[in-house]
Design a protein around this motif. Sequence first.
Motif, PDB file in Angstrom:
ATOM      1  N   ARG A  40       0.880  -1.175   0.000  1.00  0.00           N
ATOM      2  CA  ARG A  40       0.000   0.000   0.000  1.00  0.00           C
ATOM      3  C   ARG A  40       0.910   1.216   0.000  1.00  0.00           C
ATOM      4  N   VAL A  41       1.020   1.838  -1.133  1.00  0.00           N
ATOM      5  CA  VAL A  41       1.952   2.940  -1.340  1.00  0.00           C
ATOM      6  C   VAL A  41       1.714   4.076  -0.347  1.00  0.00           C
ATOM      7  N   SER A  42       0.456   4.377  -0.042  1.00  0.00           N
ATOM      8  CA  SER A  42       0.159   5.495   0.860  1.00  0.00           C
ATOM      9  C   SER A  42       0.606   5.226   2.297  1.00  0.00           C
ATOM     10  N   ALA A  43       0.862   3.974   2.619  1.00  0.00           N
ATOM     11  CA  ALA A  43       1.328   3.626   3.964  1.00  0.00           C
ATOM     12  C   ALA A  43       2.851   3.727   4.089  1.00  0.00           C
ATOM     13  N   LYS A  44       3.508   4.050   2.996  1.00  0.00           N
ATOM     14  CA  LYS A  44       4.968   4.153   2.977  1.00  0.00           C
ATOM     15  C   LYS A  44       5.393   5.613   2.915  1.00  0.00           C
ATOM     16  N   LYS A  45       6.604   5.851   3.381  1.00  0.00           N
ATOM     17  CA  LYS A  45       7.177   7.193   3.286  1.00  0.00           C
ATOM     18  C   LYS A  45       7.957   7.265   1.974  1.00  0.00           C
ATOM     19  N   ILE A  46       7.428   8.036   1.023  1.00  0.00           N
ATOM     20  CA  ILE A  46       8.057   8.170  -0.293  1.00  0.00           C
ATOM     21  C   ILE A  46       8.032   9.639  -0.690  1.00  0.00           C
ATOM     22  N   ALA A  47       9.192  10.235  -0.706  1.00  0.00           N
ATOM     23  CA  ALA A  47       9.309  11.643  -1.101  1.00  0.00           C
ATOM     24  C   ALA A  47       9.275  11.741  -2.620  1.00  0.00           C
ATOM     25  N   PRO A  48       8.868  12.893  -3.144  1.00  0.00           N
ATOM     26  CA  PRO A  48       8.891  13.063  -4.603  1.00  0.00           C
ATOM     27  C   PRO A  48      10.322  13.206  -5.115  1.00  0.00           C
ATOM     28  N   CYS A  49      10.512  12.838  -6.358  1.00  0.00           N
ATOM     29  CA  CYS A  49      11.810  12.985  -7.013  1.00  0.00           C
ATOM     30  C   CYS A  49      12.140  14.470  -7.127  1.00  0.00           C
ATOM     31  N   LEU A  50      13.386  14.803  -6.847  1.00  0.00           N
ATOM     32  CA  LEU A  50      13.839  16.194  -6.952  1.00  0.00           C
ATOM     33  C   LEU A  50      14.528  16.489  -8.274  1.00  0.00           C
ATOM     34  N   ALA A  51      14.728  15.471  -9.096  1.00  0.00           N
ATOM     35  CA  ALA A  51      15.458  15.610 -10.362  1.00  0.00           C
ATOM     36  C   ALA A  51      16.848  16.187 -10.123  1.00  0.00           C
ATOM     37  N   CYS A  52      17.442  15.847  -8.993  1.00  0.00           N
ATOM     38  CA  CYS A  52      18.780  16.340  -8.655  1.00  0.00           C
ATOM     39  C   CYS A  52      19.880  15.440  -9.233  1.00  0.00           C
ATOM     40  N   TYR A  53      19.499  14.225  -9.603  1.00  0.00           N
ATOM     41  CA  TYR A  53      20.381  13.212 -10.184  1.00  0.00           C
ATOM     42  C   TYR A  53      21.550  12.834  -9.283  1.00  0.00           C
ATOM     43  N   TYR A  54      21.346  12.959  -7.995  1.00  0.00           N
ATOM     44  CA  TYR A  54      22.283  12.425  -7.006  1.00  0.00           C
ATOM     45  C   TYR A  54      22.500  10.940  -7.293  1.00  0.00           C
ATOM     46  N   CYS A  55      21.438  10.267  -7.703  1.00  0.00           N
ATOM     47  CA  CYS A  55      21.483   8.822  -7.969  1.00  0.00           C
ATOM     48  C   CYS A  55      22.500   8.465  -9.059  1.00  0.00           C
ATOM     49  N   ARG A  56      22.684   9.335 -10.013  1.00  0.00           N
ATOM     50  CA  ARG A  56      23.629   9.065 -11.111  1.00  0.00           C
ATOM     51  C   ARG A  56      25.064   8.922 -10.633  1.00  0.00           C
ATOM     52  N   SER A  57      25.449   9.731  -9.678  1.00  0.00           N
ATOM     53  CA  SER A  57      26.830   9.710  -9.202  1.00  0.00           C
ATOM     54  C   SER A  57      27.007   8.901  -7.916  1.00  0.00           C
ATOM     55  N   HIS A  58      25.911   8.230  -7.470  1.00  0.00           N
ATOM     56  CA  HIS A  58      25.974   7.455  -6.235  1.00  0.00           C
ATOM     57  C   HIS A  58      25.412   6.038  -6.412  1.00  0.00           C
ATOM     58  N   GLY A  59      25.657   5.458  -7.564  1.00  0.00           N
ATOM     59  CA  GLY A  59      25.294   4.054  -7.795  1.00  0.00           C
ATOM     60  C   GLY A  59      23.826   3.732  -7.630  1.00  0.00           C
ATOM     61  N   LYS A  97       2.327   8.009  -8.435  1.00  0.00           N
ATOM     62  CA  LYS A  97       3.178   8.782  -9.345  1.00  0.00           C
ATOM     63  C   LYS A  97       4.557   9.014  -8.726  1.00  0.00           C
ATOM     64  N   ALA A  98       4.602   9.258  -7.425  1.00  0.00           N
ATOM     65  CA  ALA A  98       5.891   9.443  -6.745  1.00  0.00           C
ATOM     66  C   ALA A  98       6.743   8.177  -6.861  1.00  0.00           C
ATOM     67  N   VAL A  99       6.126   7.010  -6.724  1.00  0.00           N
ATOM     68  CA  VAL A  99       6.860   5.743  -6.868  1.00  0.00           C
ATOM     69  C   VAL A  99       7.420   5.618  -8.281  1.00  0.00           C
ATOM     70  N   ILE A 100       6.590   5.855  -9.261  1.00  0.00           N
ATOM     71  CA  ILE A 100       7.025   5.747 -10.659  1.00  0.00           C
ATOM     72  C   ILE A 100       8.186   6.701 -10.925  1.00  0.00           C
ATOM     73  N   ASP A 101       8.047   7.950 -10.495  1.00  0.00           N
ATOM     74  CA  ASP A 101       9.112   8.929 -10.731  1.00  0.00           C
ATOM     75  C   ASP A 101      10.409   8.545 -10.024  1.00  0.00           C
ATOM     76  N   ARG A 102      10.313   7.976  -8.851  1.00  0.00           N
ATOM     77  CA  ARG A 102      11.506   7.628  -8.092  1.00  0.00           C
ATOM     78  C   ARG A 102      12.236   6.403  -8.637  1.00  0.00           C
ATOM     79  N   THR A 103      11.630   5.663  -9.537  1.00  0.00           N
ATOM     80  CA  THR A 103      12.348   4.537 -10.141  1.00  0.00           C
ATOM     81  C   THR A 103      13.505   5.023 -11.004  1.00  0.00           C
ATOM     82  N   VAL A 104      13.565   6.314 -11.288  1.00  0.00           N
ATOM     83  CA  VAL A 104      14.636   6.872 -12.115  1.00  0.00           C
ATOM     84  C   VAL A 104      16.018   6.529 -11.549  1.00  0.00           C
ATOM     85  N   ALA A 105      16.122   6.348 -10.246  1.00  0.00           N
ATOM     86  CA  ALA A 105      17.415   6.057  -9.610  1.00  0.00           C
ATOM     87  C   ALA A 105      18.066   4.788 -10.167  1.00  0.00           C
ATOM     88  N   ARG A 106      17.217   3.800 -10.528  1.00  0.00           N
ATOM     89  CA  ARG A 106      17.745   2.522 -11.038  1.00  0.00           C
ATOM     90  C   ARG A 106      16.856   1.993 -12.168  1.00  0.00           C
TER      91      ARG A 106
END
Length: 179
Positions: A40-59, A97-106
Amino acid sequence: MSKKVLILSGSPRKGGNSDILCDEFMRGAQESGNETEKIRVSAKKIAPCLACYYCRSHGGECVHSDDMAQILQKMIDADVIVLSSPVYFYSIDAQLKAVIDRTVARWLEVKNKEFYYIITMADETKNSADTTLACFRGYADCVEGAAEKGVIIGSGVYEPGKIRDTAAMTEAYEMGKNV
């Protein structure tokens, strides 16, 4: 052959119509011997993607430290992903939508998935789900080797539990059984 089935219930209402259809899909999939998990996605803590691309340089690690890393790993490991949302202003809800957007990390690791879509809405007109379905399909278009396997649209339901009196219940169960 048993499959790993991950159901992402975007419904913000526990026991809401979308959530109930997820349970029916899961019941069918379990009865067919599949390994299932519903989040249940609403029961989880999921922040929106910031498009900062920290994920690109941190594996693939996100700048946010929340529940998404665990959910994303489950998406990567799953054979089947079920995306479920009520229609909110002709689109998916913010939680999913937040979950979908956050998949960008991997996102390149989420591949070769079977997708099922569960949509519910107060409107009776099924084409009112078109944009919601397009959002789901848009995400799947970005997943290498994605295959759409089924769509369930529960229309004309608003009050929690009203879905129980519709054909969508049987459709969800049968679709789950045929994973």
